[in-house]
Design a protein around this motif. Structure first.
Motif, mmCIF file in Angstrom:
data_model
loop_
_atom_site.group_PDB
_atom_site.id
_atom_site.type_symbol
_atom_site.label_atom_id
_atom_site.label_comp_id
_atom_site.label_asym_id
_atom_site.label_seq_id
_atom_site.Cartn_x
_atom_site.Cartn_y
_atom_site.Cartn_z
ATOM 1 N N ASP A 58 0.814 -1.218 0.000
ATOM 2 C CA ASP A 58 0.000 0.000 0.000
ATOM 3 C C ASP A 58 0.849 1.270 0.000
ATOM 4 N N VAL A 59 2.151 1.118 0.185
ATOM 5 C CA VAL A 59 3.041 2.283 0.163
ATOM 6 C C VAL A 59 3.424 2.551 -1.285
ATOM 7 N N GLY A 60 2.846 3.586 -1.851
ATOM 8 C CA GLY A 60 3.045 3.845 -3.271
ATOM 9 C C GLY A 60 4.415 4.384 -3.626
ATOM 10 N N HIS A 61 5.027 5.156 -2.728
ATOM 11 C CA HIS A 61 6.323 5.787 -3.014
ATOM 12 C C HIS A 61 7.234 5.618 -1.796
ATOM 13 N N PRO A 62 7.694 4.389 -1.542
ATOM 14 C CA PRO A 62 8.532 4.154 -0.354
ATOM 15 C C PRO A 62 9.908 4.794 -0.490
ATOM 16 N N CYS A 63 10.398 5.267 0.629
ATOM 17 C CA CYS A 63 11.698 5.939 0.646
ATOM 18 C C CYS A 63 12.319 5.745 2.023
ATOM 19 N N LEU A 64 13.627 5.542 2.064
ATOM 20 C CA LEU A 64 14.367 5.454 3.320
ATOM 21 C C LEU A 64 15.165 6.743 3.501
ATOM 22 N N ILE A 65 14.989 7.410 4.642
ATOM 23 C CA ILE A 65 15.798 8.588 4.974
ATOM 24 C C ILE A 65 16.840 8.135 5.998
ATOM 25 N N ARG A 85 20.774 11.183 3.688
ATOM 26 C CA ARG A 85 20.353 10.959 2.313
ATOM 27 C C ARG A 85 18.945 10.384 2.274
ATOM 28 N N ARG A 86 18.237 10.702 1.196
ATOM 29 C CA ARG A 86 16.959 10.057 0.895
ATOM 30 C C ARG A 86 17.225 8.983 -0.159
ATOM 31 N N VAL A 87 16.794 7.770 0.123
ATOM 32 C CA VAL A 87 17.033 6.638 -0.782
ATOM 33 C C VAL A 87 15.677 6.123 -1.252
ATOM 34 N N GLU A 88 15.403 6.280 -2.523
ATOM 35 C CA GLU A 88 14.147 5.777 -3.062
ATOM 36 C C GLU A 88 14.173 4.251 -3.117
ATOM 37 N N LEU A 89 13.053 3.641 -2.741
ATOM 38 C CA LEU A 89 12.927 2.191 -2.743
ATOM 39 C C LEU A 89 11.917 1.766 -3.804
ATOM 40 N N PRO A 90 12.095 0.592 -4.395
ATOM 41 C CA PRO A 90 11.101 0.128 -5.358
ATOM 42 C C PRO A 90 9.806 -0.247 -4.638
ATOM 43 N N PRO A 91 8.642 0.108 -5.197
ATOM 44 C CA PRO A 91 7.376 -0.306 -4.571
ATOM 45 C C PRO A 91 7.279 -1.824 -4.552
ATOM 46 N N GLY A 92 6.543 -2.329 -3.606
ATOM 47 C CA GLY A 92 6.390 -3.767 -3.530
ATOM 48 C C GLY A 92 6.103 -4.211 -2.122
ATOM 49 N N ARG A 95 14.295 6.652 8.839
ATOM 50 C CA ARG A 95 12.851 6.868 8.710
ATOM 51 C C ARG A 95 12.383 6.257 7.394
ATOM 52 N N VAL A 96 11.372 5.431 7.471
ATOM 53 C CA VAL A 96 10.726 4.908 6.280
ATOM 54 C C VAL A 96 9.500 5.781 6.024
ATOM 55 N N VAL A 97 9.412 6.338 4.818
ATOM 56 C CA VAL A 97 8.347 7.291 4.520
ATOM 57 C C VAL A 97 7.649 6.911 3.215
ATOM 58 N N ASP A 98 6.434 7.406 3.079
ATOM 59 C CA ASP A 98 5.705 7.352 1.807
ATOM 60 C C ASP A 98 5.771 8.766 1.251
ATOM 61 N N ARG A 149 5.107 16.261 0.216
ATOM 62 C CA ARG A 149 4.060 15.317 0.613
ATOM 63 C C ARG A 149 4.732 14.038 1.118
ATOM 64 N N THR A 150 5.199 14.115 2.351
ATOM 65 C CA THR A 150 5.926 12.999 2.949
ATOM 66 C C THR A 150 5.230 12.559 4.229
ATOM 67 N N THR A 151 4.863 11.295 4.303
ATOM 68 C CA THR A 151 4.249 10.721 5.500
ATOM 69 C C THR A 151 5.230 9.747 6.129
ATOM 70 N N VAL A 152 5.621 10.016 7.359
ATOM 71 C CA VAL A 152 6.557 9.136 8.065
ATOM 72 C C VAL A 152 5.818 7.890 8.535
ATOM 73 N N LEU A 153 6.318 6.723 8.157
ATOM 74 C CA LEU A 153 5.708 5.452 8.539
ATOM 75 C C LEU A 153 6.447 4.799 9.693
ATOM 76 N N SER A 154 7.724 5.112 9.870
ATOM 77 C CA SER A 154 8.480 4.607 11.019
ATOM 78 C C SER A 154 9.680 5.514 11.256
ATOM 79 N N ARG A 155 10.133 5.529 12.505
ATOM 80 C CA ARG A 155 11.299 6.335 12.889
ATOM 81 C C ARG A 155 12.075 5.527 13.912
#
Length: 399
Positions: free
Chosen positions: A291-298, A312-319, A343-346, A352-358
């Protein structure tokens, strides 16, 4: 007598009616309830919580500004309270005259005031305005002068309520340094602030207040993590984000179980010691859900006080499932311990960044050698340095 008593008989019902209607119109708010703690000499306690949680009321009670309606407070020693700075100044008196009055109220003798006057004036740094009426001051000037008086009283107990934001950046740095000096002398600190890095920097332990009650006491990192967890959950609820109900405490912080870092290491361990500029290899397994359309690791590097140095912001492949992220960097930092925050974010966009974990503090490294001969500060930056001597100044060679 009979007539008088008969005439007075309706008064009790009338009194009850008036009391009932007055109570319906008067708002009663209990700011604190069941707050109980002890602070010993030389300890530093940070109090955090949302606006309206009772932090400032608690400090005012300890400082003697407010009387508690129940319970008791014992304070031993001279107190300097950085609460409503400048509120006790007489606008018709000059700054210097107000210093004398306030210092006397705080317990300094006339001799002590004379001895410290030059230091107070120099610290406030308001120039010739020191001999002008306070009514001509800007609000910042009055705050700086009030702060200067308080921190020069050699207090046994220092109470600070959001007072580190006085003045410009240079004065704030000077204020932080001064408080650090006071604490090194063994002064007890009671600190309230929204600057969580300051709580980490100055305080040995922390307390989380919510609706006038103590929710948690413990080490600053633990209490701050719980505060951020509650704050983030409240923010998601305000956005009517259904993920708010799934936000929970996880290893090293808080977040969603299916959108967080589940494994992490630096040079094969949770903590490692290295020489300056030695290579660091981070390996992080990041769990995502579909359900995370645009996952990213900060990925952030923090110093010992929790200040962010780089990241750094590291873009992750959706999945769905785990993605492995490998990050390599040289430990080009000054001697000390450094922590990693993830931080794992959408994040469909930066705005438009929503933090999912810290998660913070479960991954760290220590630079063990002293590199002050190479550079000053926490890390080096490229510099073009030229040194010229005498007539050769115009043709100086790079150093």
């Amino acid at each position: 007598m009979y007539r008088a008593s008969a005439w007075l008989r309706p008064l009790p019902p009338l009194s009850r009616w008036l009391q009932r209607h007055a109570a319906a119109r008067v708002h009663y708010h209990q700011a604190l309830s069941g707050v109980d703690f002890e602070l010993r000499r030389g300890e530093a306690l940070g109090i955090i919580g949302h606006n309206g949680s009772g932090k400032s009321t608690l400090l005012q009670i300890v400082a003697g500004v407010l009387e508690p309606t129940a319970g008791s407070v014992e304070v031993h020693g001279r107190v300097a309270a950085l609460l409503e700075l400048g509120s006790g100044f007489n606008p018709e008196l000059t700054g210097r005259e107000n210093v004398r009055v306030n210092a006397a109220i705080l317990g300094l003798t006339p001799t002590q005031v004379r001895e410290r006057m030059d230091d107070i004036v120099a610290f406030a740094d308001i120039g010739d305005y020191i001999d002008e009426p306070v009514k001509t001051y800007s609000s910042g000037m009055a705050l700086r002068l009030a702060f200067a008086v308080q921190v020069h009283t050699d207090p046994d107990i220092l109470i600070v309520d959001e007072a580190l934001a006085v003045g410009d950046a240079a004065f704030q740095a000077k204020a932080m340094t001064r408080i650090d000096e006071i604490l090194r002398r063994g002064t007890t600190l009671l600190f309230v602030g929204h600057d969580l890095n300051a709580v980490k920097a100055f305080c040995h332990r922390a307390m989380l207040l919510e609706k006038g009650r103590i929710v948690l006491q413990g080490l600053p990192d633990e209490v701050i993590t719980e505060y951020l967890h509650r704050t983030h959950k409240r923010a998601l609820q305000a956005q009517q984000d259904e993920r708010a109900s799934s936000l929970e405490r996880i290893d090293g912080g808080y977040g969603l179980q299916d959108a967080c870092v589940v494994q992490a290491s630096v040079n094969g361990a949770r903590h490692t010691g290295v020489q300056h500029a030695e290579r660091l290899e981070f390996v992080l397994d990041v769990r995502r859900n579909k359900d995370v359309g645009h996952p990213c690791l900060i990925f952030d590097v923090l110093d010992g006080r929790g200040l962010q140095l780089t990241g750094r912001r590291v873009e992750l492949p959706p999945g769905e499932g785990a993605a492995r992220v490998c990050i390599g960097l040289d430990a080009s930092f000054q001697q000390g311990i450094y922590r990693i925050r993830t931080r794992v974010v959408d994040s469909p966009a930066l705005e438009r960044t929503t933090v999912l974990s810290r998660q913070e503090g479960w991954l760290s490294f220590e630079v063990v050698d002293d590199s002050r001969a190479r550079f000053t500060g926490l890390f080096p930056v490229p510099m073009d340095i030229r040194v010229a001597d005498g007539e050769g100044a115009a043709a100086g060679k790079p150093a």
